[in-house]
Each structure stands twice: as structure tokens, then as C-alpha cells.
Design an enzyme around this catalytic site. Structure first.
Site, PDB file in Angstrom:
ATOM      1  N   CYS A   1       7.580  -7.995  -3.312  1.00 28.89           N
ATOM      2  CA  CYS A   1       8.438  -8.906  -4.032  1.00 28.89           C
ATOM      3  C   CYS A   1       8.294 -10.088  -3.496  1.00 28.89           C
ATOM      4  O   CYS A   1       7.740 -10.499  -2.497  1.00 28.89           O
ATOM      5  CB  CYS A   1      10.041  -8.323  -3.971  1.00 28.89           C
ATOM      6  SG  CYS A   1      10.665  -8.666  -2.225  1.00 28.89           S
TER       7      CYS A   1
ATOM      8  N   CYS B   1       9.280 -10.901   0.153  1.00 32.01           N
ATOM      9  CA  CYS B   1       8.439 -10.468   1.061  1.00 32.01           C
ATOM     10  C   CYS B   1       7.110 -11.270   1.377  1.00 32.01           C
ATOM     11  O   CYS B   1       6.803 -11.440   2.403  1.00 32.01           O
ATOM     12  CB  CYS B   1       7.982  -8.932   0.767  1.00 32.01           C
ATOM     13  SG  CYS B   1       9.256  -7.542   0.642  1.00 32.01           S
TER      14      CYS B   1
END
Length: 120
Positions: A45, A48
């Protein structure tokens, strides 16, 4: 159906999302200890990816190898005991989870974990 007592075999192996059978968990445990280095744990995501970018910059500032392993396999993430991502792992040790660290924070963590603190 009893509320208490011994779990059946199906309940023991189906406690997480994705492929989490006993074999995949054992392999993840081995990999966790065999492959020291810097890892970002998470699905890929935006948070991240932000943590990965900040970590890469922190490694560059310290003149360290900037290779980062981005682990997205849930059984491998679970082997670290992480339930909230993104997480940062340095040399097999979870140093942060559930937030995006700033570059300066990562620099300080790297210095501490790798024994690079400036002591004069």
C-alpha cells in the site's frame, strides 16, 4: 460444539488470511532468521511504499547497502509477530510497526541496531 477444550486440526491451521499452513509458517520462521538485512513488511500500500522510500534514504545517508526486501506474503509477515503494517525489520528484529517513520527516525534506529552510535 464445546466452547472450551482442545482445538481441532482445522482450527489450528486456519487462523490467518492467505496460505498459512504449518509448512509455510515453518518456512517463514527459517527465512526470518537466515536472511538478515532490512525489510519492509506490508501489502504494498502507499504507507508501505512511503516507509520503503524513507528507509532507502536513511540507508543512503549512512552509506549502507540500500537493498530492501519488501515482504508482502502474510505468512512471512505473521512469522515476525506483526499484525499491523507497515513494519520495519532490521537484521531480523522488528523495530517499528503500524506507522510510517521519518527518515531521521530510521537513521537513529539503524545506528542503534547496528551499533553505530557516535560516542566520543
Amino acid at each position: 460444539m464445546a466452547l472450551f477444550g482442545k482445538k481441532n486440526k482445522e482450527e489450528e491451521t486456519s487462523s490467518c488470511t492467505g496460505k498459512c499452513d504449518n509448512n509455510s509458517i515453518e518456512n517463514a520462521e527459517k527465512e526470518k532468521t537466515e536472511n538478515a538485512g532490512v525489510k519492509v513488511l506490508g501489502s504494498g500500500c502507499s504507507k508501505c511504499n512511503q516507509l520503503e522510500t524513507a528507509t532507502k534514504e536513511a540507508l543512503q545517508r549512512l552509506g549502507m547497502d540500500t537493498t530492501i526486501d519488501h515482504v508482502t506474503d502474510f505468512s512471512k509477515i505473521a512469522a515476525y509477530g506483526v499484525m499491523t503494517t507497515p513494519a520495519l525489520v532490521i537484521d531480523g528484529k522488528v523495530v517499528s510497526y503500524g506507522k510510517v517513520l521519518k527518515v531521521d527516525e530510521i537513521v537513529e534506529i539503524l545506528k542503534e541496531v547496528r551499533g553505530l552510535n557516535d560516542e566520543k
